[in-house]
Motif scaffolding. Structure first.
Motif, PDB file in Angstrom:
ATOM      1  N   SER A  57       2.287   1.973   1.585  1.00  0.00           N
ATOM      2  CA  SER A  57       3.101   1.068   0.770  1.00  0.00           C
ATOM      3  C   SER A  57       3.814   1.839  -0.326  1.00  0.00           C
ATOM      4  O   SER A  57       3.427   2.963  -0.673  1.00  0.00           O
ATOM      5  CB  SER A  57       2.220  -0.010   0.132  1.00  0.00           C
ATOM      6  N   ILE A  58       4.826   1.190  -0.900  1.00  0.00           N
ATOM      7  CA  ILE A  58       5.506   1.770  -2.059  1.00  0.00           C
ATOM      8  C   ILE A  58       4.532   1.875  -3.226  1.00  0.00           C
ATOM      9  O   ILE A  58       4.587   2.820  -4.014  1.00  0.00           O
ATOM     10  CB  ILE A  58       6.730   0.911  -2.452  1.00  0.00           C
ATOM     11  N   VAL A  96       9.580  -4.394   6.241  1.00  0.00           N
ATOM     12  CA  VAL A  96       9.738  -3.243   5.342  1.00  0.00           C
ATOM     13  C   VAL A  96      11.068  -2.532   5.595  1.00  0.00           C
ATOM     14  O   VAL A  96      11.205  -1.344   5.291  1.00  0.00           O
ATOM     15  CB  VAL A  96       8.551  -2.256   5.487  1.00  0.00           C
ATOM     16  N   TRP A 114      12.428  -0.400   2.816  1.00  0.00           N
ATOM     17  CA  TRP A 114      11.461   0.408   2.071  1.00  0.00           C
ATOM     18  C   TRP A 114      12.045   1.736   1.606  1.00  0.00           C
ATOM     19  O   TRP A 114      11.688   2.225   0.528  1.00  0.00           O
ATOM     20  CB  TRP A 114      10.209   0.650   2.912  1.00  0.00           C
TER      21      TRP A 114
END
Length: 367
Positions: free
Chosen positions: A211-212, A296, A299
């Motif tokens: 994830s970010i 995503v 992203w």
């Protein structure tokens, strides 16, 4: 004419130096894939690659003039591009030298000098190390590793000083800093060395995450220990997020449209595409039908925004990736790059690799 991106696109380079929002592309260990024609279409300024010092050492000094990756590395700079070099020291197969007076240490230091004689004039930013904490035997993830990389960094600092170039020098790269279990003492000690050594500009982070937020945690943890020194990220991806969806079942409508077994999992289709490259429209349809990917799809833009906010100097993203196969538990590297160079057939017009879906749009949106 090849209408696609294949080198490091960056922002704000009118002065020839990296600014906070620079976003580039990474060749990993295969600079032999570089093409001047590709780069000329992109307006690029930065490319990143690593050179495997021990592999070259095993081949002997002749490799310094004949190795195709070194030849292309030199050519990239001669063509006018800014070049980032990671010096890779892979000691997974044995003990990392821990005594600077030992023959093994002397030999790798001497060969590093010979390699620098060949490539340093063609390098604009250098990182001592590629992924030290992955490329070192687990028994040596301690002061042995720290001593080796401190010594080699000091050696390169001296080499740079004697050259009169004074290019930015980083240490790393550090992996998985968002994971408390991997925030070991050797990691802290090497970051402390970077913080307290005047000749070191900063550290390199490799962030292949889920994830970010994982990226944010890694950056903030490093920042707390690095002080006001600089950070770059010469590799980053959502590889762990993609891996978590390998066990999902492919979408029935996609399977029916393309005659694919509807019981297949994501990993089975990807492996099928690796063994039998698909027409690009089919590969794109597979990705578009996958909710986990569409969730995503922005992203890359979000990651670059994070890097801007945290003041990273430059970050480079994979152009190509390659692997022989994918299983239910593999790292699906082939989902990362700007090109579906293995899972799609080449362009019928140019015979060259084609873009994968979505990432190139996000990449260009950040230029």
């Amino acid at each position: 004419m090849r209408q696609y991106l294949s080198a490091a696109i960056v922002l704000g380079l009118a002065t020839g130096s990296a600014q906070a929002s620079d976003l580039g592309v990474n060749y990993n260990g295969l600079t032999r894939n570089y093409s001047k024609a590709d780069a000329a279409l992109t307006g690029t300024r930065w490319v990143r690659a690593f050179l495997d010092v021990r592999r070259l050492q095993a081949r002997g000094e002749a490799a310094l003039t004949t190795d195709p990756d070194i030849i292309s590395f030199v050519k990239m700079h001669d063509d006018g591009y800014k070049v980032i070099l990671n010096l890779k020291y892979d000691y997974k197969d044995g003990a990392i030298p821990s005594d600077p007076d030992s023959q093994a240490f002397k030999d790798i230091r001497v060969f590093t000098t010979k390699l620098l004689d060949r490539v340093f004039p063609k390098t604009d930013l250098i990182v001592v190390g590629n992924e030290p904490f992955i490329e070192t035997d687990s028994a040596n993830l301690n002061s042995n590793l720290v001593l080796f990389y401190e010594h080699m960094a000091n050696h390169v600092i001296t080499y740079d000083h004697n050259s009169g170039r004074n290019i930015p020098l980083y240490v790393g790269a550090f992996n998985n800093l968002q994971n408390p279990r991997l925030q070991i003492q050797a990691v802290k000690d090497l970051i402390s060395y970077a913080r307290n050594t005047p000749g070191v500009t900063g550290i390199d982070l490799h962030m292949h995450v889920a994830s970010i937020e994982d990226m944010r945690h890694a950056i903030l943890w490093a920042r707390d220990r690095l002080g006001n020194k600089s950070m770059i990220s010469s590799e980053f991806s959502l590889k762990n997020y993609f891996r978590s969806h390998l066990g999902d079942t492919i979408v029935p409508a996609f399977a029916k449209r393309y005659g694919i077994n509807s019981s297949w999992k994501v990993w089975q289709y990807i492996n099928y595409a690796l063994q039998t490259p698909r027409p690009r429209p089919e590969w794109v349809a597979f990705l578009q039908s996958s909710a986990w990917l569409m969730n995503v799809r922005h992203w890359l833009e979000n990651a670059d925004s994070l890097f801007d906010a945290q003041g990273l100097t430059v970050a480079t993203y994979a152009m190509y990736q390659s692997q022989a196969s994918v299983t239910a538990t593999s790292d699906p590297w082939v989902l990362n790059p700007l090109y579906c160079n293995q899972t799609c057939v080449s362009s019928s017009n140019s015979g060259e690799p084609q873009f994968t879906y979505q990432w190139i749009d996000s990449f260009r949106a950040r230029q």
